[in-house]
Motif scaffolding. Sequence first.
Motif, PDB file in Angstrom:
ATOM      1  N   PRO A 340       0.810  -1.228   0.000  1.00 55.89           N
ATOM      2  CA  PRO A 340       0.000   0.000   0.000  1.00 55.89           C
ATOM      3  C   PRO A 340       0.840   1.273   0.000  1.00 55.89           C
ATOM      4  O   PRO A 340       0.364   2.333  -0.426  1.00 55.89           O
ATOM      5  CB  PRO A 340      -0.830  -0.112   1.286  1.00 55.89           C
ATOM      6  CG  PRO A 340      -0.135  -1.118   2.127  1.00 55.89           C
ATOM      7  CD  PRO A 340       0.531  -2.064   1.187  1.00 55.89           C
ATOM      8  N   ILE A 341       2.084   1.194   0.461  1.00 56.46           N
ATOM      9  CA  ILE A 341       2.954   2.375   0.453  1.00 56.46           C
ATOM     10  C   ILE A 341       3.447   2.646  -0.951  1.00 56.46           C
ATOM     11  O   ILE A 341       3.355   3.767  -1.466  1.00 56.46           O
ATOM     12  CB  ILE A 341       4.141   2.172   1.413  1.00 56.46           C
ATOM     13  CG1 ILE A 341       3.648   1.973   2.846  1.00 56.46           C
ATOM     14  CG2 ILE A 341       5.116   3.361   1.343  1.00 56.46           C
ATOM     15  CD1 ILE A 341       4.731   1.563   3.829  1.00 56.46           C
ATOM     16  N   VAL A 342       3.980   1.617  -1.613  1.00 56.21           N
ATOM     17  CA  VAL A 342       4.566   1.808  -2.939  1.00 56.21           C
ATOM     18  C   VAL A 342       3.488   1.986  -4.007  1.00 56.21           C
ATOM     19  O   VAL A 342       3.734   2.609  -5.049  1.00 56.21           O
ATOM     20  CB  VAL A 342       5.493   0.619  -3.279  1.00 56.21           C
ATOM     21  CG1 VAL A 342       4.709  -0.644  -3.575  1.00 56.21           C
ATOM     22  CG2 VAL A 342       6.413   0.969  -4.436  1.00 56.21           C
ATOM     23  N   ALA A 343       2.279   1.469  -3.750  1.00 53.65           N
ATOM     24  CA  ALA A 343       1.213   1.566  -4.753  1.00 53.65           C
ATOM     25  C   ALA A 343       0.337   2.800  -4.580  1.00 53.65           C
ATOM     26  O   ALA A 343      -0.511   3.075  -5.433  1.00 53.65           O
ATOM     27  CB  ALA A 343       0.344   0.306  -4.698  1.00 53.65           C
ATOM     28  N   ALA A 344       0.535   3.555  -3.501  1.00 58.51           N
ATOM     29  CA  ALA A 344      -0.286   4.752  -3.266  1.00 58.51           C
ATOM     30  C   ALA A 344      -0.109   5.749  -4.400  1.00 58.51           C
ATOM     31  O   ALA A 344       0.988   5.920  -4.950  1.00 58.51           O
ATOM     32  CB  ALA A 344       0.107   5.388  -1.941  1.00 58.51           C
ATOM     33  N   LYS A 345      -1.200   6.431  -4.787  1.00 54.98           N
ATOM     34  CA  LYS A 345      -1.153   7.372  -5.902  1.00 54.98           C
ATOM     35  C   LYS A 345      -0.113   8.464  -5.674  1.00 54.98           C
ATOM     36  O   LYS A 345       0.593   8.877  -6.599  1.00 54.98           O
ATOM     37  CB  LYS A 345      -2.541   7.987  -6.102  1.00 54.98           C
ATOM     38  CG  LYS A 345      -3.586   7.020  -6.631  1.00 54.98           C
ATOM     39  CD  LYS A 345      -4.916   7.719  -6.866  1.00 54.98           C
ATOM     40  CE  LYS A 345      -5.951   6.749  -7.431  1.00 54.98           C
ATOM     41  NZ  LYS A 345      -7.263   7.423  -7.641  1.00 54.98           N
ATOM     42  N   GLU A 346      -0.022   8.935  -4.441  1.00 58.06           N
ATOM     43  CA  GLU A 346       0.939  10.001  -4.139  1.00 58.06           C
ATOM     44  C   GLU A 346       2.373   9.517  -4.360  1.00 58.06           C
ATOM     45  O   GLU A 346       3.225  10.265  -4.849  1.00 58.06           O
ATOM     46  CB  GLU A 346       0.759  10.471  -2.697  1.00 58.06           C
ATOM     47  CG  GLU A 346       1.597  11.697  -2.348  1.00 58.06           C
ATOM     48  CD  GLU A 346       1.297  12.226  -0.965  1.00 58.06           C
ATOM     49  OE1 GLU A 346       1.962  13.188  -0.554  1.00 58.06           O
ATOM     50  OE2 GLU A 346       0.391  11.674  -0.294  1.00 58.06           O
ATOM     51  N   THR A 347       2.629   8.255  -4.001  1.00 56.47           N
ATOM     52  CA  THR A 347       3.959   7.688  -4.218  1.00 56.47           C
ATOM     53  C   THR A 347       4.228   7.517  -5.700  1.00 56.47           C
ATOM     54  O   THR A 347       5.325   7.844  -6.194  1.00 56.47           O
ATOM     55  CB  THR A 347       4.088   6.324  -3.518  1.00 56.47           C
ATOM     56  OG1 THR A 347       3.827   6.478  -2.127  1.00 56.47           O
ATOM     57  CG2 THR A 347       5.473   5.735  -3.719  1.00 56.47           C
ATOM     58  N   ILE A 402      13.404   5.911  -1.956  1.00 55.97           N
ATOM     59  CA  ILE A 402      12.804   5.977  -0.622  1.00 55.97           C
ATOM     60  C   ILE A 402      11.319   6.286  -0.749  1.00 55.97           C
ATOM     61  O   ILE A 402      10.898   7.048  -1.640  1.00 55.97           O
ATOM     62  CB  ILE A 402      13.497   7.043   0.260  1.00 55.97           C
ATOM     63  CG1 ILE A 402      12.864   7.069   1.663  1.00 55.97           C
ATOM     64  CG2 ILE A 402      13.451   8.415  -0.380  1.00 55.97           C
ATOM     65  CD1 ILE A 402      13.632   7.942   2.648  1.00 55.97           C
ATOM     66  N   ALA A 403      10.516   5.691   0.115  1.00 54.99           N
ATOM     67  CA  ALA A 403       9.088   6.004   0.189  1.00 54.99           C
ATOM     68  C   ALA A 403       8.626   5.794   1.621  1.00 54.99           C
ATOM     69  O   ALA A 403       8.980   4.799   2.259  1.00 54.99           O
ATOM     70  CB  ALA A 403       8.283   5.117  -0.764  1.00 54.99           C
ATOM     71  N   LEU A 404       7.850   6.738   2.134  1.00 55.75           N
ATOM     72  CA  LEU A 404       7.291   6.639   3.475  1.00 55.75           C
ATOM     73  C   LEU A 404       5.779   6.718   3.413  1.00 55.75           C
ATOM     74  O   LEU A 404       5.211   7.425   2.574  1.00 55.75           O
ATOM     75  CB  LEU A 404       7.821   7.771   4.362  1.00 55.75           C
ATOM     76  CG  LEU A 404       9.315   7.790   4.682  1.00 55.75           C
ATOM     77  CD1 LEU A 404       9.640   9.009   5.541  1.00 55.75           C
ATOM     78  CD2 LEU A 404       9.750   6.519   5.386  1.00 55.75           C
ATOM     79  N   ALA A 405       5.127   5.992   4.319  1.00 54.63           N
ATOM     80  CA  ALA A 405       3.683   6.102   4.441  1.00 54.63           C
ATOM     81  C   ALA A 405       3.317   7.515   4.891  1.00 54.63           C
ATOM     82  O   ALA A 405       4.128   8.223   5.498  1.00 54.63           O
ATOM     83  CB  ALA A 405       3.161   5.071   5.434  1.00 54.63           C
ATOM     84  N   LYS A 406       2.091   7.906   4.628  1.00 54.77           N
ATOM     85  CA  LYS A 406       1.657   9.269   4.933  1.00 54.77           C
ATOM     86  C   LYS A 406       1.815   9.595   6.410  1.00 54.77           C
ATOM     87  O   LYS A 406       2.244  10.687   6.781  1.00 54.77           O
ATOM     88  CB  LYS A 406       0.203   9.452   4.507  1.00 54.77           C
ATOM     89  CG  LYS A 406      -0.273  10.894   4.551  1.00 54.77           C
ATOM     90  CD  LYS A 406      -1.660  11.037   3.936  1.00 54.77           C
ATOM     91  CE  LYS A 406      -2.100  12.490   3.932  1.00 54.77           C
ATOM     92  NZ  LYS A 406      -3.456  12.637   3.324  1.00 54.77           N
ATOM     93  N   ASN A 407       1.521   8.634   7.280  1.00 55.25           N
ATOM     94  CA  ASN A 407       1.600   8.900   8.724  1.00 55.25           C
ATOM     95  C   ASN A 407       3.033   8.880   9.250  1.00 55.25           C
ATOM     96  O   ASN A 407       3.266   9.100  10.430  1.00 55.25           O
ATOM     97  CB  ASN A 407       0.750   7.891   9.497  1.00 55.25           C
ATOM     98  CG  ASN A 407       1.276   6.465   9.384  1.00 55.25           C
ATOM     99  OD1 ASN A 407       2.174   6.192   8.602  1.00 55.25           O
ATOM    100  ND2 ASN A 407       0.683   5.571  10.155  1.00 55.25           N
ATOM    101  N   ALA A 408       3.998   8.590   8.384  1.00 60.93           N
ATOM    102  CA  ALA A 408       5.403   8.568   8.796  1.00 60.93           C
ATOM    103  C   ALA A 408       6.164   9.788   8.289  1.00 60.93           C
ATOM    104  O   ALA A 408       7.363   9.898   8.526  1.00 60.93           O
ATOM    105  CB  ALA A 408       6.074   7.301   8.287  1.00 60.93           C
ATOM    106  N   ARG A 409       5.494  10.696   7.610  1.00 64.32           N
ATOM    107  CA  ARG A 409       6.179  11.861   7.058  1.00 64.32           C
ATOM    108  C   ARG A 409       6.155  13.016   8.043  1.00 64.32           C
ATOM    109  O   ARG A 409       5.353  13.055   8.966  1.00 64.32           O
ATOM    110  CB  ARG A 409       5.525  12.283   5.741  1.00 64.32           C
ATOM    111  CG  ARG A 409       5.595  11.216   4.660  1.00 64.32           C
ATOM    112  CD  ARG A 409       4.734  11.563   3.469  1.00 64.32           C
ATOM    113  NE  ARG A 409       4.543  10.390   2.617  1.00 64.32           N
ATOM    114  CZ  ARG A 409       3.516  10.229   1.800  1.00 64.32           C
ATOM    115  NH1 ARG A 409       2.582  11.164   1.699  1.00 64.32           N
ATOM    116  NH2 ARG A 409       3.421   9.134   1.074  1.00 64.32           N
TER     117      ARG A 409
END
Length: 477
Positions: A340-347, A402-409
Amino acid sequence: MSELIVIRADATPSMGTGHVMRCLALVQAWERIGRKAVFVGHITVPWVRERLSKEGVSVNYLEGDVAPEQDVSVLLDEVSGYDASWVVLDGYHFSLECQKAVKNAGHRLLVIDDYNHLPEYCCDILLNQNINAPTIQYRGEIGTRLLGSDYVLLRQDIIKARHLSKECTPSPQIKNILLTLGGGDESHTFDQLKQVLHSAEMKGRTLRVIAGSVAVEKWNELLTDSPATVEIIQQAHDMSRHMLWADFCITAGGSTCWELGALKVPFVVFEVAENQKEIAQYFKNSSRGLGQLREIISGEIVPESIEIPVDGSGLVAGSMLLFPFSIMPVKSEHAEEIYPIVAAKETRRKFFSTSTFSLEHHLAWFEERLKKDEPFYVVMKDQSVAGFVRFDKDEADYVASIALAKNARGGGRGHNASMSTTECFFMRNPDAKLRAYIKKTNPVAIQLVLSTGFRLEGDVEGDSTTSSFYRLNGYAK
């Protein structure tokens, strides 16, 4: 929150120097990423004091002797004068009560252990870098467990010497032998060593002895009439140089084993203390015990080096750096959490490949990626994956992503994850080069790579956008 860590460790002739010297590796990794550290301890061995001074490390030298068991109130007084986010306890005299008191005082706590000497532990991170550590059943209130040789604490001089070890041609015969029993006074073991060091097999060899806290006179007495050519080094300021000189090493069962492993120097283990029993037994079972020494020197047994993973300092520093976060090598069970982190539209908008993909496609890719010997780390929060940093081989270089989940930014967490995993990467690949490609429409990522130490090299034209190309070289460059 403060980014200062307080290291509570001691180094005395009776205790040895290993606790302080491995914590120095932790301090080096911490300070390389712009943070501050201070040692607090009974550090009476002159060459250790000199080494810490040369490193420019802040030290509060404690007076008096080391107590068999640390008094809790005294310990709190020793660390309370610092606005420290983390306290590190490395020593067998720090009890469970000491750990609980440090935690209750509001500090995060890293405990460094060797052989599960307490019935329970209470800490945010428990580190045991020994090979047998994953088999130990630790009990208590423990947050992150860093167990095994993946988490070895290696000092910068050892890490930087790794690329030199590749240039050294192994000798078909053992001519240069290094003997090091650690930084303490281990003269009580001399009777066991005497038979080997005076054997006929030592003729024609050069034996270089690292004196430690043993008086030179005692070494001379032990080695009188030895057929070897003897050199005694009173203060070894550059252990990596002596290790690279050696065709073979006789060592105590402490952190030096991992340093020798990192430099691919063959060795046997000589047990000098109770806490080294399991390490000594492991290497004895691997044909690395003192019993095989005469056969090894004579050439009847060909010694083999053992290569130790060298992610330790970076991973431990990274785990503390992120405070409520930790960093660890990716495992197969992380695959679905990463999706879900790597597939998120924002990512996807920030990555070069903007197309979406199914979970099945991701799992297939992930399985193939794990087969590659290329660094891949996950950022953990509350035992769940909150992001990842990976380094993909591309010809002679590696490309960082690098990619972070929204709640980790936010709160500098992206910077912290980038800094600590890059440190881990260069621990494994000291002479490597890193590249990063960032879209010009992504100013946050541009600032991230610049703050990590990357330098702008130029622009790269894509199908629909222009990207900037950044580079960061390794330790050896």
